[in-house]
Design a protein around this motif. Structure first.
Motif, short mmCIF file in Angstrom:
data_model
loop_
_atom_site.label_atom_id
_atom_site.label_comp_id
_atom_site.label_asym_id
_atom_site.label_seq_id
_atom_site.Cartn_x
_atom_site.Cartn_y
_atom_site.Cartn_z
N ASP A 24 0.91 -1.25 0.07
CA ASP A 24 -0.01 0.05 -0.18
C ASP A 24 0.77 1.33 -0.06
O ASP A 24 0.44 2.45 -0.63
CB ASP A 24 -0.84 0.01 1.28
CG ASP A 24 -2.06 -1.13 1.08
OD1 ASP A 24 -2.25 -1.42 -0.03
OD2 ASP A 24 -2.54 -1.45 2.10
N GLU A 27 2.03 1.77 -3.23
CA GLU A 27 1.05 1.73 -4.31
C GLU A 27 1.37 0.84 -5.35
O GLU A 27 1.11 0.61 -6.53
CB GLU A 27 1.15 3.07 -5.12
CG GLU A 27 0.78 4.35 -4.30
CD GLU A 27 0.93 5.64 -4.71
OE1 GLU A 27 1.06 5.69 -6.15
OE2 GLU A 27 0.60 6.38 -4.08
N ARG A 29 -0.08 -2.35 -7.14
CA ARG A 29 -1.57 -2.88 -7.37
C ARG A 29 -1.78 -4.45 -7.34
O ARG A 29 -1.44 -5.08 -8.17
CB ARG A 29 -2.08 -2.44 -8.50
CG ARG A 29 -2.12 -0.66 -8.65
CD ARG A 29 -2.71 -0.30 -10.27
NE ARG A 29 -1.98 -1.04 -11.31
CZ ARG A 29 -0.83 -0.47 -11.92
NH1 ARG A 29 -0.34 0.24 -11.62
NH2 ARG A 29 -0.44 -1.22 -12.97
N TYR A 30 -2.11 -4.90 -6.00
CA TYR A 30 -2.15 -6.30 -5.81
C TYR A 30 -3.52 -6.86 -5.59
O TYR A 30 -4.41 -5.92 -5.26
CB TYR A 30 -0.84 -6.64 -4.68
CG TYR A 30 -1.48 -6.10 -3.37
CD1 TYR A 30 -2.31 -7.08 -2.67
CD2 TYR A 30 -1.41 -4.81 -2.75
CE1 TYR A 30 -2.72 -6.83 -1.32
CE2 TYR A 30 -1.85 -4.48 -1.78
CZ TYR A 30 -2.43 -5.48 -0.78
OH TYR A 30 -2.91 -5.20 0.23
N TYR A 31 -3.69 -7.96 -5.46
CA TYR A 31 -4.89 -8.69 -4.92
C TYR A 31 -4.58 -9.75 -4.04
O TYR A 31 -3.14 -10.24 -4.50
CB TYR A 31 -5.99 -8.95 -6.00
CG TYR A 31 -5.76 -10.02 -6.81
CD1 TYR A 31 -6.05 -11.22 -6.96
CD2 TYR A 31 -4.99 -9.50 -8.11
CE1 TYR A 31 -5.69 -12.24 -7.78
CE2 TYR A 31 -4.80 -10.40 -9.13
CZ TYR A 31 -5.07 -12.02 -8.94
OH TYR A 31 -4.81 -12.66 -9.84
N VAL A 47 -0.22 -10.00 -8.53
CA VAL A 47 -0.31 -8.94 -9.38
C VAL A 47 -0.54 -9.33 -10.65
O VAL A 47 -0.33 -10.36 -11.23
CB VAL A 47 1.01 -7.92 -9.36
CG1 VAL A 47 1.03 -7.40 -7.89
CG2 VAL A 47 2.18 -8.73 -9.75
N ASN A 48 -0.97 -8.30 -11.69
CA ASN A 48 -1.69 -8.76 -12.86
C ASN A 48 -0.56 -8.39 -14.17
O ASN A 48 -0.43 -9.41 -15.07
CB ASN A 48 -2.85 -7.72 -13.43
CG ASN A 48 -4.03 -8.48 -13.01
OD1 ASN A 48 -4.09 -9.76 -12.54
ND2 ASN A 48 -4.99 -7.81 -12.30
N GLU A 52 4.57 -4.61 -12.80
CA GLU A 52 4.22 -4.53 -11.49
C GLU A 52 4.67 -5.51 -10.66
O GLU A 52 5.09 -5.42 -9.40
CB GLU A 52 2.75 -4.32 -11.61
CG GLU A 52 2.10 -3.96 -10.04
CD GLU A 52 2.39 -2.50 -9.84
OE1 GLU A 52 1.63 -2.00 -8.65
OE2 GLU A 52 2.57 -1.80 -10.54
#
Length: 120
Positions: A24, A27, A29-31, A47-48, A52
């Motif tokens: 976080d 920054e 962008r993870y799930y 991550v996608n 990233e």
């Protein structure tokens, strides 16, 4: 294509919280997928995209190295204080519990080997 960064099975809550805060803060962008209760799915941080994933992997590697060093230091301090040790220190601190555990181990081994001993 999703990139799996870290398996969450057997990860302590404080470590997972630290990694969430790290991602976080930077920054990323993870799930996250949780591990299953029965150990079927591993869960983890994902991550996608490739860029990233490289950035998150670098952050994760640095964090894990730092965590390794702090945990090693805490372990060595525990050894120096006598809080951490082997069977001998467990026997000194909890003699009845350690003796009961050793006795249970011997009984289980005996029961497990009994069919093979009877063959001979």
């Amino acid at each position: 294509m999703p990139h799996h960064l870290m398996n969450l099975r057997h990860v302590p809550d404080d470590e997972a919280d630290d990694i969430r805060a790290l991602f976080d803060e930077h920054e990323v962008r993870y799930y996250e997928t949780p591990p299953s209760r029965w150990g079927i799915s591993m869960g983890g941080f994902w991550v996608n995209d490739d860029e990233e994933a490289r950035r998150a992997r670098a952050l994760l590697d640095a964090y894990q190295q730092q965590r390794f060093e702090t945990q090693r230091q805490a372990y060595e301090q525990g050894l120096a204080r006598g809080d951490i040790g082997g069977v001998g220190s467990m026997f000194r601190r909890y003699p009845l519990r350690t003796l009961a555990a050793c006795l249970a181990i011997v009984v289980i081994i005996g029961i497990s080997l009994l069919p093979f001993i009877r063959l001979g």
